[in-house]
Design a protein around this motif. Sequence first.
Motif, PDB file in Angstrom:
ATOM      1  N   LEU A  44       0.821  -1.206   0.000  1.00  0.00           N
ATOM      2  CA  LEU A  44       0.000   0.000   0.000  1.00  0.00           C
ATOM      3  C   LEU A  44       0.859   1.262   0.000  1.00  0.00           C
ATOM      4  CD1 LEU A  44      -2.826  -1.026   2.489  1.00  0.00           C
ATOM      5  CD2 LEU A  44      -3.055  -0.635   0.040  1.00  0.00           C
ATOM      6  N   LEU A  45       1.922   1.253   0.791  1.00  0.00           N
ATOM      7  CA  LEU A  45       2.808   2.417   0.852  1.00  0.00           C
ATOM      8  C   LEU A  45       3.514   2.645  -0.478  1.00  0.00           C
ATOM      9  CD1 LEU A  45       4.375   1.994   4.409  1.00  0.00           C
ATOM     10  CD2 LEU A  45       2.660   3.660   3.684  1.00  0.00           C
ATOM     11  N   ILE A  46       3.947   1.571  -1.109  1.00  0.00           N
ATOM     12  CA  ILE A  46       4.621   1.700  -2.415  1.00  0.00           C
ATOM     13  C   ILE A  46       3.617   2.142  -3.466  1.00  0.00           C
ATOM     14  CG2 ILE A  46       5.762   0.415  -4.262  1.00  0.00           C
ATOM     15  CD1 ILE A  46       7.173  -1.221  -2.088  1.00  0.00           C
ATOM     16  N   GLY A  47       2.391   1.639  -3.391  1.00  0.00           N
ATOM     17  CA  GLY A  47       1.353   1.973  -4.365  1.00  0.00           C
ATOM     18  C   GLY A  47       0.934   3.431  -4.291  1.00  0.00           C
ATOM     19  N   ARG A  48       1.117   4.097  -3.164  1.00  0.00           N
ATOM     20  CA  ARG A  48       0.758   5.500  -3.014  1.00  0.00           C
ATOM     21  C   ARG A  48       1.654   6.421  -3.812  1.00  0.00           C
ATOM     22  NH1 ARG A  48      -0.805   6.975   3.115  1.00  0.00           N
ATOM     23  NH2 ARG A  48      -3.032   6.722   2.754  1.00  0.00           N
ATOM     24  N   ARG A  49       2.849   5.996  -4.102  1.00  0.00           N
ATOM     25  CA  ARG A  49       3.796   6.830  -4.836  1.00  0.00           C
ATOM     26  C   ARG A  49       3.293   6.991  -6.205  1.00  0.00           C
ATOM     27  NH1 ARG A  49       9.910   5.231  -3.243  1.00  0.00           N
ATOM     28  NH2 ARG A  49       9.833   6.088  -1.183  1.00  0.00           N
TER      29      ARG A  49
END
Length: 110
Positions: free
Chosen positions: A105-110
């Motif tokens: 999820l954190l990587i997908g926010r970028r």
Amino acid sequence: MASRKPNTDASTEQLKADLHHLTQTIEELVNATADDSRSNIKELRERAEKRLHDTRDRLEARGERLYGEARDSVREQVDACDHYVHENPWSSVGIAAAAGMVIGLLIGRR
């Protein structure tokens, strides 16, 4: 870990004292050079070299000891994780899946 704190504080204080003594000796050497007294300069130079050597030895020993303590601590933590995973395989899989989702999820926010 708490038992290492007083020992670390003592070695830090010893290091500060060593550096203070070394600084004083070097200042004396510089001041003696202004007098141009050859025997005085030789004596102070020998004292400065001895203190520098002693301080270097203590720093190396302290660095090696800190490295060894860190290595042992990491090894203990790895062993504890390994033991936990073997004792609780399904919990470990669930934790890994949750961590993977959070990271995704954190990587997908970028």
